[in-house]
Structures are given as structure tokens and as C-alpha cells.
Enzyme design. Sequence first.
Site, PDB file in Angstrom:
ATOM      1  CG  ASP A 107      -4.589   0.227   9.375  1.00 30.30           C
ATOM      2  OD1 ASP A 107      -3.733  -0.487   8.827  1.00 30.30           O
ATOM      3  OD2 ASP A 107      -5.230  -0.125  10.381  1.00 30.30           O
TER       4      ASP A 107
ATOM      5  N   GLY B 129      -0.531  -4.441   7.438  1.00 27.59           N
ATOM      6  CA  GLY B 129      -1.288  -4.846   6.250  1.00 27.59           C
ATOM      7  C   GLY B 129      -1.321  -3.645   5.329  1.00 27.59           C
ATOM      8  CG  HIS B 130       1.724  -1.778   4.370  1.00 26.56           C
ATOM      9  ND1 HIS B 130       3.064  -1.512   4.439  1.00 26.56           N
ATOM     10  CD2 HIS B 130       1.237  -1.548   5.616  1.00 26.56           C
ATOM     11  CE1 HIS B 130       3.373  -1.143   5.685  1.00 26.56           C
ATOM     12  NE2 HIS B 130       2.285  -1.165   6.416  1.00 26.56           N
TER      13      HIS B 130
HETATM   14  P1  GDP Z   1      -1.536   1.075   5.357  1.00 23.55           P
HETATM   15  O1  GDP Z   1      -1.430   0.041   6.424  1.00 23.55           O
HETATM   16  O2  GDP Z   1      -1.125   2.424   5.834  1.00 23.55           O
HETATM   17  O3  GDP Z   1      -0.833   0.674   4.084  1.00 23.55           O
HETATM   18  O4  GDP Z   1      -3.091   1.208   5.009  1.00 23.55           O
HETATM   19  P2  GDP Z   1      -4.117  -0.012   4.769  1.00 23.55           P
HETATM   20  O5  GDP Z   1      -3.852  -0.618   3.442  1.00 23.55           O
HETATM   21  O6  GDP Z   1      -4.150  -0.916   5.935  1.00 23.55           O
HETATM   22  O7  GDP Z   1      -5.489   0.777   4.803  1.00 23.55           O
HETATM   23  C1  GDP Z   1      -5.777   1.815   3.925  1.00 23.55           C
HETATM   24  C2  GDP Z   1      -7.031   1.449   3.140  1.00 23.55           C
HETATM   25  O8  GDP Z   1      -7.530   2.597   2.488  1.00 23.55           O
HETATM   26  C3  GDP Z   1      -6.775   0.429   2.041  1.00 23.55           C
HETATM   27  O9  GDP Z   1      -7.930  -0.349   1.867  1.00 23.55           O
HETATM   28  C4  GDP Z   1      -6.533   1.305   0.817  1.00 23.55           C
HETATM   29  O10 GDP Z   1      -6.845   0.641  -0.409  1.00 23.55           O
HETATM   30  C5  GDP Z   1      -7.510   2.422   1.073  1.00 23.55           C
HETATM   31  N1  GDP Z   1      -7.120   3.724   0.523  1.00 23.55           N
HETATM   32  C6  GDP Z   1      -5.894   4.290   0.405  1.00 23.55           C
HETATM   33  N2  GDP Z   1      -5.980   5.548  -0.050  1.00 23.55           N
HETATM   34  C7  GDP Z   1      -7.311   5.803  -0.230  1.00 23.55           C
HETATM   35  C8  GDP Z   1      -8.048   6.954  -0.652  1.00 23.55           C
HETATM   36  O11 GDP Z   1      -7.501   8.011  -0.929  1.00 23.55           O
HETATM   37  N3  GDP Z   1      -9.409   6.841  -0.668  1.00 23.55           N
HETATM   38  C9  GDP Z   1     -10.047   5.695  -0.332  1.00 23.55           C
HETATM   39  N4  GDP Z   1     -11.379   5.672  -0.387  1.00 23.55           N
HETATM   40  N5  GDP Z   1      -9.386   4.591   0.069  1.00 23.55           N
HETATM   41  C10 GDP Z   1      -8.039   4.646   0.125  1.00 23.55           C
HETATM   42  P1  IMO Z   2      -0.089  -0.996   9.350  1.00 21.57           P
HETATM   43  O1  IMO Z   2       1.357  -1.113   8.953  1.00 21.57           O
HETATM   44  C1  IMO Z   2      -2.979  -0.449  12.569  1.00 21.57           C
HETATM   45  C2  IMO Z   2      -1.965  -2.239  16.447  1.00 21.57           C
HETATM   46  C3  IMO Z   2      -2.790  -3.429  16.946  1.00 21.57           C
HETATM   47  C4  IMO Z   2      -2.696  -3.208  18.439  1.00 21.57           C
HETATM   48  C5  IMO Z   2      -1.272  -2.679  18.629  1.00 21.57           C
HETATM   49  C6  IMO Z   2      -0.255  -3.744  19.037  1.00 21.57           C
HETATM   50  O2  IMO Z   2      -1.011  -1.781   8.495  1.00 21.57           O
HETATM   51  O3  IMO Z   2      -0.471   0.428   9.520  1.00 21.57           O
HETATM   52  P2  IMO Z   2       0.902  -5.732  17.723  1.00 21.57           P
HETATM   53  O4  IMO Z   2       0.323  -6.930  17.023  1.00 21.57           O
HETATM   54  O5  IMO Z   2       1.734  -4.870  16.845  1.00 21.57           O
HETATM   55  O6  IMO Z   2       1.620  -6.095  18.990  1.00 21.57           O
HETATM   56  O7  IMO Z   2      -0.382  -4.864  18.181  1.00 21.57           O
HETATM   57  O8  IMO Z   2      -0.894  -2.133  17.372  1.00 21.57           O
HETATM   58  N1  IMO Z   2      -1.379  -2.423  15.108  1.00 21.57           N
HETATM   59  C7  IMO Z   2      -1.788  -1.793  14.002  1.00 21.57           C
HETATM   60  N2  IMO Z   2      -2.839  -0.947  13.813  1.00 21.57           N
HETATM   61  N3  IMO Z   2      -2.144  -0.732  11.541  1.00 21.57           N
HETATM   62  C8  IMO Z   2      -1.079  -1.546  11.728  1.00 21.57           C
HETATM   63  O9  IMO Z   2      -0.142  -1.731  10.775  1.00 21.57           O
HETATM   64  C9  IMO Z   2      -0.891  -2.154  12.988  1.00 21.57           C
HETATM   65  N4  IMO Z   2       0.026  -3.004  13.496  1.00 21.57           N
HETATM   66  C10 IMO Z   2      -0.276  -3.154  14.791  1.00 21.57           C
HETATM   67  O10 IMO Z   2      -4.118  -3.371  16.478  1.00 21.57           O
HETATM   68  O11 IMO Z   2      -3.573  -2.175  18.831  1.00 21.57           O
HETATM   69 MG    MG Z   3      -2.660  -1.373   7.356  1.00 25.83          MG
END
Ligand code: GDP
Ligand code: IMO
Ligand code: MG
Length: 437
Positions: free
Chosen positions: A24, A51-52
Site C-alpha cells: 500500500d 488493491g492498487h
Molecule cells: P498500492 O497497493 O501500493 O497501489 O497502494 P494503495 O492504492 O493500496 O494505497 C495507497 C493509497 O494512497 C491510495 O488510496 C492512493 O490513492 C493514495 N495515494 C497515493 N499517493 C498519494 C499521495 O502522494 N498522497 C496522498 N494523500 N494519497 C496518495
Molecule cells: P498491495 O499490493 C498490504 C497482507 C495481509 C496479511 C498478509 C497475508 O495492495 O500493496 P494474504 O491474503 O496475502 O495471504 O495476506 O499480507 N497483504 C497486504 N497488505 N497491501 C497488500 O497488497 C497486501 N496483500 C496482502 O493483510 O497481513
Molecule cells: Mg494496496
Amino acid sequence: MVAFAVAWCLAMSVTVIVGAQWGDEGKGKIVDLMGQEVDIVARYQGGANAGHTIVIEGRQHVLHLIPSGIFTPGVRCVIGNGAVIDPAALMDEIRMLDDCGIETRGRLFVSHRAHLIMPYHKLLDKAYDEHRTGPAIGTTGRGIAPAYIDKSNRMGIRIVDLLDRSMLEQKLRANIDQHNAVLRKIYGVDSLNINEIIDQYLSFDHKIDPYITDTSALLIDAIADGKRVLAEGAQGALLDLDHGTYPFVTSSNPVSGGACTGLGIPPTTVDCVWGVVKAYNTRVGNGPFPTELHDEVSELLGREGAEFGTTTGRPRRCGWLDLWALRYSVRLNGISKIALTKLDVLNKLPELKVCVGYRYGGKDLKTFPAETSMLEAPELLYETMSGWNCSLDDVTSFAALPDAARAYIRRIEEFVGARIELVSLGPDRHRTVRVDA
Ligand code: GDP
Ligand code: IMO
Ligand code: MG
């Protein structure tokens, strides 16, 4: 809005983008941005546990399986052999994109060697975590570990099996019989209806068939042809099965090395690794998190950063930036360039702390420890830095950042030994500035 070109940041051949913390970090945003300068974006591991998030002109999109390059017209997207695919989740995502007017046919390619996630994998995921001796992992419940267990146990069902109906039926019956026995006898979970699952999965072949191909060959040919490939990691290095905070990890290899096995490309094709780093730390699910806070600072980070899991909606745990863990990740992945995200989330903090070392049993640790006991209760060495106490909404260049923000960036670079080349100041694609040398 910042006018922004990223051509400078991508070398030829393959660039790998990894999450450098516990996931994340904002990989979706950065891959979408860099994807505008490449020909192919390829996802190499994990499944719908990811979740991207991508925000384009105020509209938010979340992808779980399909690479974050799909929003850029003309870019081809690959889901590699290292991923585990829930066909229902994939079809949902294809439909979601279709509703947004994004074409996937002829642009999305799914490896015939990738493994399938079945309904029993999700039940087993829940059952394993609930019945663990010791604390639960807190998985996403998407069936990830059980699917990778079947893969390692050489009984997994692969995408290619969807193309041979009699073989699929045979394999499914054998697997369902075996897993049903475990679910019923050990975990007391109602058994699954074999015929329903077979019907459901047989129906997927028509829908997924047009996307299935030998993606390893596709990538190798494309690279030979001079095409630029971006390999997109899911999760993060500290969740890596081998190198993360085991056993509180996922079941694949998000580290940059995983890109080669997970895509079927030679290591010699990779010429650059980018790390996506959040300006503080978060973690969702259980497991060690040395710099975690339980105070008004973690509340502020959670609130300002909207720190809720993209896949499960769980609140993310928040804490100070752990440079000790980050240095480990930089070395492990060979990260030379960093995209630093969510700097804006720190705007209201008068002072910032960064962790620059762990001590345990009265001794400074030399490396990032493997022992869960050490990770759970290290003594932390912190440095304190000034905050900037102002909004960054009007900032459109690195030079325009407040001094304290630039000092924070420089300290990170110096400590971990990699250059921060992009700084993200908001969720939108365009809220990003390039750091001048
Ligand atoms: P990922 O799994 O690495 O793709 O990240 P996620 O999408 O799960 O979580 C990142 C969150 O931060 C998302 O809600 C993005 O829209 C948000 N985000 C990304 N870059 C920034 C930033 O520079 N500032 C803020 N405030 N939010 C951001
Ligand atoms: P992105 O790609 C954050 C965490 C789960 C749990 C552990 C194992 O969005 O960064 P799993 O379902 O993979 O067996 O869970 O890994 N986890 C993540 N945490 N971002 C993710 O993906 C994750 N995918 C799995 O919360 O602790
Ligand atoms: Mg994510």
C-alpha cells in the site's frame, strides 16, 4: 496540476517497481504514471489480495489483478505465471474496465502457466487463519496461501487447464475431493458442491480464453524488439515469503527478484529497480511493526492518509518511517531510484521521527532481524526532524517544497543509499514532482 513527463526515468528493457515496505505504498499511482512511457506493464506475483488505486482527473479506480498500466491507451498488460488468479475476480475487473470504456481485448494477456484460485482456496484461507496455533496472520481471505500451497504441492490447477475441458474436470474432481475432506473433517466447514464448481469453472474458459497466452514468450520477444517493459510488484518487500517478517507475510515473492521467475524473463533483461516508499509506515493485518504508534500521531496519519485497506477495508496500522527496515529493503531489491509517496500526509505534524536503528538485548543490531521476537520488541533509535506545518497543495516543483520537507527527503536518501526521483503529493496522477539532481 503539474505538467509531467517521465521519459527520463525509464531505462530500456525491463524496469521493476516494488513496494519497499508492507504494501500500500502507492504502487498503483506510480505504475500508472510511469506506464505512460512504456509499451508493456506486467504483474509478476500475488493475486486479488492486492488493491492498487489510481486516481485520474478526480476519478478513483481500484485494480486487484490487472496491471496499473491498463488506463494508458496503447499499453499492453500482462498477468504473469507468478500470479494466482481468481477467474471471477478477473472477470469482475474486466467488466469494471469495460464500464469505464477501457478495452481489454487485445491489450490484456494472461499467462497460461498462472495458477487458478478456486472457491475452496478461499474457505481454506479463512479456516487456516482461524485455526492457527499462535496469532492469526490476518490474511485478506482471497485464497492466496492455499492456492500457492497447491502450486508447491504440484496439485494446482493452471489457466492452461481451462482450455482442456476433460482434463479440467478430472483435476477439479480430484482436488475438490481432497480439499472437501480437509474442510469437512478438520475444520467442520460444509463441503462444496463439486458439480457446481465444475460448471462454473468450465464456463470461464470461453470468457478467459481470448486473454490466455504464453506471456513469457510474449515478453521475451517484446524485449528483443526493443519494447520497454515495466514489471509491477504487488504487496511489498517486507511481506515477501522469504525475506519479509515471516510468518506474517504473503505467500509469494514481491521482491524484485520475483519479477524474473514470476514473468519468465531472464535477470539480464532487468536494468533498473524502483522502490515505492510511503513517507511513513503502515501495515494491514497482523505481525511485527516496530515503529507502530498508538497515539494522536497514528490517528492523524490514518485520517490524513485515508489509511484503510483497499481490498478489505480494514484500518491500516500507522507509525513513523522506519529507515532501518527501508535500508534493508533497498539493498535486498537493488533499488536505485525511489518514488516517495504521501509526503502531504505529514503536513500537519510539527515534528517527525525516523527510525535509524534497532537495539536488542543491549546491542545494536547490524542487520534487519529474522527473529520475530526481536522484531516484536526492539529498542528503537530515532532521529527527530522538523515538520513543515503547511499545505503542499500549491507545490509544483521540488524546489518549491518547504526546506524541512527537502531535508526529510535528503535524509532518507542519505540513510538508505538510493535517490528519491519522484515525490508524490496527492492521490491524483498529476500530483507528483520530479526531484532535480
Ligand atoms: P498500492 O497497493 O501500493 O497501489 O497502494 P494503495 O492504492 O493500496 O494505497 C495507497 C493509497 O494512497 C491510495 O488510496 C492512493 O490513492 C493514495 N495515494 C497515493 N499517493 C498519494 C499521495 O502522494 N498522497 C496522498 N494523500 N494519497 C496518495
Ligand atoms: P498491495 O499490493 C498490504 C497482507 C495481509 C496479511 C498478509 C497475508 O495492495 O500493496 P494474504 O491474503 O496475502 O495471504 O495476506 O499480507 N497483504 C497486504 N497488505 N497491501 C497488500 O497488497 C497486501 N496483500 C496482502 O493483510 O497481513
Ligand atoms: Mg494496496
